[in-house]
Design a protein around this motif. Structure first.
Motif, PDB file in Angstrom:
ATOM      1  N   ASP A  23       0.827  -1.277   0.154  1.00 25.58           N
ATOM      2  CA  ASP A  23      -0.172  -0.006  -0.061  1.00 25.58           C
ATOM      3  C   ASP A  23       0.755   1.184  -0.045  1.00 25.58           C
ATOM      4  O   ASP A  23       0.398   2.452   0.004  1.00 25.58           O
ATOM      5  N   LEU A  24       2.099   1.159  -0.320  1.00 24.14           N
ATOM      6  CA  LEU A  24       3.120   2.402  -0.231  1.00 24.14           C
ATOM      7  C   LEU A  24       2.517   3.136  -1.586  1.00 24.14           C
ATOM      8  O   LEU A  24       2.133   2.834  -2.428  1.00 24.14           O
ATOM      9  N   GLU A  27       6.770   7.102  -1.535  1.00 20.49           N
ATOM     10  CA  GLU A  27       7.339   6.534  -0.385  1.00 20.49           C
ATOM     11  C   GLU A  27       8.306   5.192  -1.067  1.00 20.49           C
ATOM     12  O   GLU A  27       9.421   4.926  -0.238  1.00 20.49           O
ATOM     13  N   LEU A  28       7.833   4.652  -2.086  1.00 19.79           N
ATOM     14  CA  LEU A  28       8.622   3.492  -2.607  1.00 19.79           C
ATOM     15  C   LEU A  28       9.915   4.059  -3.087  1.00 19.79           C
ATOM     16  O   LEU A  28      11.135   3.415  -3.073  1.00 19.79           O
ATOM     17  N   ILE A  29       9.915   5.255  -3.853  1.00 19.12           N
ATOM     18  CA  ILE A  29      11.247   5.984  -4.120  1.00 19.12           C
ATOM     19  C   ILE A  29      12.119   6.223  -3.076  1.00 19.12           C
ATOM     20  O   ILE A  29      13.301   6.210  -2.856  1.00 19.12           O
ATOM     21  N   GLN A  30      11.382   6.709  -1.913  1.00 16.97           N
ATOM     22  CA  GLN A  30      12.236   7.037  -0.699  1.00 16.97           C
ATOM     23  C   GLN A  30      13.100   5.808  -0.111  1.00 16.97           C
ATOM     24  O   GLN A  30      14.182   6.084   0.429  1.00 16.97           O
ATOM     25  N   ILE A  31      12.750   4.575  -0.605  1.00 22.67           N
ATOM     26  CA  ILE A  31      13.391   3.416  -0.096  1.00 22.67           C
ATOM     27  C   ILE A  31      15.028   3.521  -0.740  1.00 22.67           C
ATOM     28  O   ILE A  31      15.711   3.324   0.110  1.00 22.67           O
ATOM     29  N   ASP A  55       1.849  10.484  -5.485  1.00 20.24           N
ATOM     30  CA  ASP A  55       0.877  10.367  -4.258  1.00 20.24           C
ATOM     31  C   ASP A  55      -0.079   9.208  -4.588  1.00 20.24           C
ATOM     32  O   ASP A  55      -0.925   8.824  -3.807  1.00 20.24           O
ATOM     33  N   ARG A  56       0.146   8.538  -5.587  1.00 25.62           N
ATOM     34  CA  ARG A  56      -0.574   7.338  -6.047  1.00 25.62           C
ATOM     35  C   ARG A  56      -0.145   5.947  -5.303  1.00 25.62           C
ATOM     36  O   ARG A  56       1.161   6.109  -5.190  1.00 25.62           O
ATOM     37  N   HIS A  57      -1.108   5.151  -4.975  1.00 26.72           N
ATOM     38  CA  HIS A  57      -0.509   3.786  -4.672  1.00 26.72           C
ATOM     39  C   HIS A  57      -0.130   3.128  -5.514  1.00 26.72           C
ATOM     40  O   HIS A  57      -0.516   3.052  -6.697  1.00 26.72           O
ATOM     41  N   ILE A  58       1.144   2.301  -5.167  1.00 26.88           N
ATOM     42  CA  ILE A  58       1.932   1.547  -6.425  1.00 26.88           C
ATOM     43  C   ILE A  58       0.924   0.341  -6.922  1.00 26.88           C
ATOM     44  O   ILE A  58       1.041  -0.027  -7.973  1.00 26.88           O
ATOM     45  N   ASN A  59      -0.082  -0.115  -5.958  1.00 27.61           N
ATOM     46  CA  ASN A  59      -0.849  -0.964  -6.585  1.00 27.61           C
ATOM     47  C   ASN A  59      -1.886  -0.428  -7.343  1.00 27.61           C
ATOM     48  O   ASN A  59      -2.688  -1.323  -7.921  1.00 27.61           O
ATOM     49  N   ARG A 117       8.847   2.853 -14.332  1.00 32.39           N
ATOM     50  CA  ARG A 117       9.388   4.004 -14.371  1.00 32.39           C
ATOM     51  C   ARG A 117       9.629   4.647 -12.804  1.00 32.39           C
ATOM     52  O   ARG A 117      10.629   5.111 -12.394  1.00 32.39           O
ATOM     53  N   VAL A 118       8.461   4.076 -11.917  1.00 37.48           N
ATOM     54  CA  VAL A 118       8.815   4.224 -10.600  1.00 37.48           C
ATOM     55  C   VAL A 118      10.238   3.508 -10.006  1.00 37.48           C
ATOM     56  O   VAL A 118      10.950   4.257  -9.223  1.00 37.48           O
ATOM     57  N   LEU A 119      10.543   2.333 -10.503  1.00 37.91           N
ATOM     58  CA  LEU A 119      11.604   1.628 -10.038  1.00 37.91           C
ATOM     59  C   LEU A 119      12.894   2.148 -10.589  1.00 37.91           C
ATOM     60  O   LEU A 119      13.723   2.269  -9.759  1.00 37.91           O
ATOM     61  N   ILE A 120      12.668   2.699 -11.464  1.00 38.96           N
ATOM     62  CA  ILE A 120      13.792   3.300 -11.972  1.00 38.96           C
ATOM     63  C   ILE A 120      14.008   4.635 -11.469  1.00 38.96           C
ATOM     64  O   ILE A 120      15.446   5.030 -11.191  1.00 38.96           O
TER      65      ILE A 120
END
Length: 262
Positions: free
Chosen positions: A98-99, A103-107, A141-145, A154-157
């Motif tokens: 639910d990230l 938040e995922l990029i902040q990791i 601000d969208r949830h990754i799911n 693109r988010v993982l990049i």
């Protein structure tokens, strides 16, 4: 000539099997990555591209040979230090979460967090910059799911960019992207390599785009493997019979593959 930031020495890669036997996928690999250079990894399906990327990033054990990062053996680094040197985007699916995108990029900033695990101004600036570079501001601000496969790619990049390492390794980063975003991605990787002096290695099935944008290319074949400047490989005829298909030929002048009429 500058010392490669990453290089392999007689590397054998593959998978350990029962009874002590190993499934060797590639061997005698002597490749290198240099700062300021965009390098692509090309080969047909099953030839060992993903295995090589995982092996040189410490995500898979090597069978034989050595990998050096900054002239030190890869295995001598602990995970925390290695995370400040190499960022990687693999093809594995990420767990359902639910990230949010941000938040995922902040990791990606985890290797630099203080003892309180709070983001500094520099951390936040790197995250914001990665979001802008990958053109995903509207997704932040969208949830990754809730993302499509292309958006998630693109988010993982962006997460890898936010990690701000001198080496970036990407396994099929243009998967799931439309042509516009494929071109934008390769331009971005080229810019990061040339303007920010990063060593970037990516595998790809988008052969024409990879050849057009890469400074160096590593080619994996069943019979051999090689690395050289893109134009040198073209002039050597490495791509002329790349697919062993008489209907698919390589035009050296145009630097692209052409499908002949039946």
């Amino acid at each position: 000539m500058s010392t490669p930031i990453l290089k392999t020495e007689n590397l054998s890669i593959g998978y350990p099997q029962k009874k002590g036997n190993n499934k060797v996928v590639q061997q005698q690999l002597n490749v290198e990555l240099n700062k300021g250079s965009l390098t692509s990894l090309l080969g047909i399906n099953g030839i060992g591209k993903s295995t090589l990327l995982r092996s040189i990033s410490s995500n898979q054990d090597i069978l034989d040979g050595k990998v050096y990062v900054n002239s030190k053996e890869l295995k001598s680094y602990n995970k925390a230090t290695l995370a400040t040197l190499i960022s990687i985007v693999l093809t594995e699916k990420i767990p359902v979460s639910d990230l949010t995108v941000r938040e995922l990029i902040q990791i990606g900033r985890t290797p630099y967090l203080n003892s309180y695990s709070t983001l500094s101004e520099e951390d936040s600036a790197q995250v914001d910059r990665a979001i802008l570079l990958t053109e995903i501001t509207e997704l932040a601000d969208r949830h990754i799911n809730q993302l499509s496969d292309g958006q998630l790619q693109r988010v993982l990049i962006a997460r890898a960019i936010a990690q701000d390492t001198p080496i970036i390794i990407l396994d099929e980063p243009s998967n799931h992207l439309d042509l516009h975003h494929k071109v934008a991605l390769f331009k971005l990787l080229q810019r990061l390599a040339h303007e920010e002096n990063k060593a970037i290695l990516f595998s790809s099935h988008d052969m024409d785009l990879a050849i057009a944008f890469s400074d160096d290319i590593i080619v994996l074949k069943k019979e051999y493997n090689t690395q050289n400047k893109t134009n040198s490989l073209i002039s050597q005829g490495v791509f002329d019979n790349f697919f062993e298909d008489e209907n698919l030929t390589f035009n050296r002048e145009q630097k692209r593959f052409i499908l002949s009429s039946q």
